[in-house]
Design a protein around this motif. Structure first.
Motif, PDB file in Angstrom:
ATOM      1  N   VAL A   6      -2.674   1.623  -7.522  1.00  0.00           N
ATOM      2  CA  VAL A   6      -1.645   0.760  -8.082  1.00  0.00           C
ATOM      3  C   VAL A   6      -2.288  -0.518  -8.616  1.00  0.00           C
ATOM      4  N   VAL A   7      -2.117  -0.759  -9.897  1.00  0.00           N
ATOM      5  CA  VAL A   7      -2.655  -1.948 -10.555  1.00  0.00           C
ATOM      6  C   VAL A   7      -1.652  -3.091 -10.499  1.00  0.00           C
ATOM      7  N   ALA A   8      -0.378  -2.768 -10.633  1.00  0.00           N
ATOM      8  CA  ALA A   8       0.685  -3.779 -10.600  1.00  0.00           C
ATOM      9  C   ALA A   8       1.992  -3.076 -10.274  1.00  0.00           C
ATOM     10  N   ALA A   9       2.922  -3.829  -9.694  1.00  0.00           N
ATOM     11  CA  ALA A   9       4.229  -3.275  -9.347  1.00  0.00           C
ATOM     12  C   ALA A   9       5.245  -4.400  -9.303  1.00  0.00           C
ATOM     13  N   ASN A  10       6.519  -4.045  -9.464  1.00  0.00           N
ATOM     14  CA  ASN A  10       7.555  -5.073  -9.425  1.00  0.00           C
ATOM     15  C   ASN A  10       8.310  -5.057  -8.095  1.00  0.00           C
ATOM     16  N   ARG A  11       9.334  -5.898  -7.994  1.00  0.00           N
ATOM     17  CA  ARG A  11      10.069  -6.022  -6.731  1.00  0.00           C
ATOM     18  C   ARG A  11      10.857  -4.763  -6.403  1.00  0.00           C
ATOM     19  N   GLY A  12      11.239  -3.998  -7.416  1.00  0.00           N
ATOM     20  CA  GLY A  12      11.949  -2.756  -7.163  1.00  0.00           C
ATOM     21  C   GLY A  12      11.097  -1.773  -6.393  1.00  0.00           C
ATOM     22  N   ILE A  13       9.809  -1.693  -6.725  1.00  0.00           N
ATOM     23  CA  ILE A  13       8.891  -0.829  -5.983  1.00  0.00           C
ATOM     24  C   ILE A  13       8.691  -1.365  -4.577  1.00  0.00           C
ATOM     25  N   ALA A  14       8.507  -2.688  -4.463  1.00  0.00           N
ATOM     26  CA  ALA A  14       8.309  -3.287  -3.138  1.00  0.00           C
ATOM     27  C   ALA A  14       9.487  -2.991  -2.223  1.00  0.00           C
ATOM     28  N   LEU A  15      10.679  -2.960  -2.782  1.00  0.00           N
ATOM     29  CA  LEU A  15      11.876  -2.667  -1.996  1.00  0.00           C
ATOM     30  C   LEU A  15      11.795  -1.279  -1.357  1.00  0.00           C
ATOM     31  N   LEU A  16      11.302  -0.314  -2.094  1.00  0.00           N
ATOM     32  CA  LEU A  16      11.232   1.058  -1.583  1.00  0.00           C
ATOM     33  C   LEU A  16      10.133   1.248  -0.553  1.00  0.00           C
ATOM     34  N   MET A  17       9.221   0.278  -0.417  1.00  0.00           N
ATOM     35  CA  MET A  17       8.111   0.414   0.524  1.00  0.00           C
ATOM     36  C   MET A  17       8.509   0.162   1.973  1.00  0.00           C
ATOM     37  N   GLU A  18       9.747  -0.190   2.208  1.00  0.00           N
ATOM     38  CA  GLU A  18      10.213  -0.432   3.567  1.00  0.00           C
ATOM     39  C   GLU A  18       9.979   0.808   4.433  1.00  0.00           C
ATOM     40  N   GLY A  19       9.301   0.613   5.573  1.00  0.00           N
ATOM     41  CA  GLY A  19       9.036   1.724   6.478  1.00  0.00           C
ATOM     42  C   GLY A  19       7.712   2.413   6.260  1.00  0.00           C
TER      43      GLY A  19
ATOM     44  N   LEU B 242      -0.411   0.575   2.991  1.00  0.00           N
ATOM     45  CA  LEU B 242      -0.139  -0.593   2.154  1.00  0.00           C
ATOM     46  C   LEU B 242      -1.314  -1.560   2.108  1.00  0.00           C
ATOM     47  N   THR B 243      -2.461  -1.134   2.673  1.00  0.00           N
ATOM     48  CA  THR B 243      -3.671  -1.937   2.603  1.00  0.00           C
ATOM     49  C   THR B 243      -4.392  -1.636   1.294  1.00  0.00           C
ATOM     50  N   PRO B 244      -4.695  -2.668   0.483  1.00  0.00           N
ATOM     51  CA  PRO B 244      -5.350  -2.419  -0.812  1.00  0.00           C
ATOM     52  C   PRO B 244      -6.679  -1.681  -0.650  1.00  0.00           C
ATOM     53  N   PRO B 245      -7.026  -0.832  -1.625  1.00  0.00           N
ATOM     54  CA  PRO B 245      -6.221  -0.509  -2.810  1.00  0.00           C
ATOM     55  C   PRO B 245      -5.097   0.473  -2.486  1.00  0.00           C
ATOM     56  N   LEU B 246      -3.889   0.133  -2.911  1.00  0.00           N
ATOM     57  CA  LEU B 246      -2.746   1.027  -2.711  1.00  0.00           C
ATOM     58  C   LEU B 246      -2.874   2.217  -3.661  1.00  0.00           C
ATOM     59  N   ASN B 247      -2.566   3.396  -3.155  1.00  0.00           N
ATOM     60  CA  ASN B 247      -2.613   4.588  -3.991  1.00  0.00           C
ATOM     61  C   ASN B 247      -1.235   5.232  -4.031  1.00  0.00           C
ATOM     62  N   ALA B 248      -0.690   5.394  -5.225  1.00  0.00           N
ATOM     63  CA  ALA B 248       0.683   5.861  -5.373  1.00  0.00           C
ATOM     64  C   ALA B 248       0.878   7.267  -4.803  1.00  0.00           C
ATOM     65  N   MET B 249      -0.089   8.143  -4.983  1.00  0.00           N
ATOM     66  CA  MET B 249       0.048   9.501  -4.464  1.00  0.00           C
ATOM     67  C   MET B 249       0.028   9.524  -2.944  1.00  0.00           C
ATOM     68  N   ARG B 250      -0.865   8.756  -2.348  1.00  0.00           N
ATOM     69  CA  ARG B 250      -0.912   8.710  -0.880  1.00  0.00           C
ATOM     70  C   ARG B 250       0.389   8.139  -0.323  1.00  0.00           C
ATOM     71  N   ILE B 251       0.854   7.040  -0.907  1.00  0.00           N
ATOM     72  CA  ILE B 251       2.072   6.408  -0.418  1.00  0.00           C
ATOM     73  C   ILE B 251       3.261   7.362  -0.526  1.00  0.00           C
ATOM     74  N   THR B 252       3.312   8.130  -1.596  1.00  0.00           N
ATOM     75  CA  THR B 252       4.459   9.015  -1.819  1.00  0.00           C
ATOM     76  C   THR B 252       4.434  10.231  -0.911  1.00  0.00           C
ATOM     77  N   LEU B 253       3.273  10.865  -0.730  1.00  0.00           N
ATOM     78  CA  LEU B 253       3.218  12.163  -0.076  1.00  0.00           C
ATOM     79  C   LEU B 253       2.757  12.131   1.377  1.00  0.00           C
ATOM     80  N   HIS B 254       2.222  11.017   1.832  1.00  0.00           N
ATOM     81  CA  HIS B 254       1.745  10.948   3.227  1.00  0.00           C
ATOM     82  C   HIS B 254       2.933  10.958   4.195  1.00  0.00           C
ATOM     83  N   PRO B 255       2.805  11.641   5.352  1.00  0.00           N
ATOM     84  CA  PRO B 255       3.897  11.656   6.343  1.00  0.00           C
ATOM     85  C   PRO B 255       4.275  10.280   6.858  1.00  0.00           C
TER      86      PRO B 255
END
Length: 277
Positions: A119-132, A138-151
């Motif tokens: 993830v190079v940049a993201a807005n507040r809408g994405i940050a909202l979905l990161m709850e939980g 969420l430790t940089p570098p954030l990776n969109a695939m890992r965040i989406t598919l990891h248990p």
């Protein structure tokens, strides 16, 4: 990064790209203002292509700019396309434009990823979905695939995870075939091996014989696969789109992708406007 064996000539590489594009030597010759005989000679190593010819063939074969650099090097020429770090002062206008785009899309989620889905940049809408999502993811570098598919990421809250997961993996497979990136291949093998949470493990929200995900899918238009995800006890539905830069002349810019999530129903749109006015 692209890995090309130094023993691989430019001819076999161009042939591989042509065959991948399902194009005959004659088709390529007509598009590149050449002859089928000359294309054959290049592919078999009987003729060394000029720098201009390498670039013309790469253009007609729609080869990514990183791979065009690799072809030029193998052919004995200098790389043509720079790879400028995004934090370089020369990229200030790109960064500012991306920031304005992401902010302007709020309250709806949007993010920018590089060629390996960091993830190079993201807005507040994405940050909202990161709850939980776990702190580790969420430790940089954030990776969109890992965040989406990891248990420990978004996966347990995605109500149509099997369909969404299959679509993401297919997207990565297409990209791997295009760019031949060892890093991307390693990421694919990692996320494809993640266990898929059982629907039975999701919170039971049945009230009328159907769960909330079923009701959200019923509200969603059928023209595209939605992302149906739970947030704060609500089930939200999004349609995703991906945009890239037109005719990029820099490897970094060429590999940036802007992913936006359009609310697929009025309930989702209203919920986001309420949380992020």
């Amino acid at each position: 990064m692209t890995t090309v064996s130094p023993d691989t000539g430019v001819g076999p590489l161009l042939r591989d790209w042509r065959e991948q594009r399902r194009m005959s030597q004659l088709d390529l010759a007509l598009r590149a203002d050449s002859s089928a005989r000359h294309i054959s000679f290049i592919e078999t190593g009987r003729s060394r292509p000029s720098e201009d010819m390498v670039l013309r063939l790469a253009e007609q074969l729609d080869i990514p700019v990183r791979e065009r650099n690799a072809l030029l090097v193998v052919a004995g020429y200098a790389p043509r396309y720079a790879q400028t770090p995004l934090d370089d002062p020369a990229m200030a206008s790109v960064r500012e434009g991306l920031d304005r785009l992401l902010a302007g899309y709020e309250p709806y989620p949007a993010l920018v990823v590089d060629g390996t889905y960091d993830v190079v940049a993201a807005n507040r809408g994405i940050a909202l979905l990161m709850e939980g999502v776990s702190d580790e993811l969420l430790t940089p570098p954030l990776n969109a695939m890992r965040i989406t598919l990891h248990p420990a990421g978004l996966a347990p809250r995605i109500w149509n995870l099997p369909e969404w997961r299959a679509d993401l993996l297919a997207q990565m497979e297409r990209q791997i075939a295009l760019v031949r990136s060892p890093e991307l291949r390693a990421l694919y093998e990692e996320v494809a091996a993640y266990p898929v949470p059982d629907r039975a493990d999701l919170p039971d929200r049945r009230a009328d014989g159907r769960d909330a995900g079923d009701r959200a899918r019923e509200r969603t238009p059928s023209f595209a696969l939605p992302l149906v995800i739970e947030h704060g006890g609500r089930v939200l539905s999004f349609i995703a789109s991906i945009a890239t830069f037109n005719t990029p002349m820099d490897v970094t810019v060429a590999e940036l992708a802007i992913e936006t999530f359009l609310p697929a129903d009025r309930e989702t749109a209203a919920y986001l406007r309420e949380l992020l006015p």
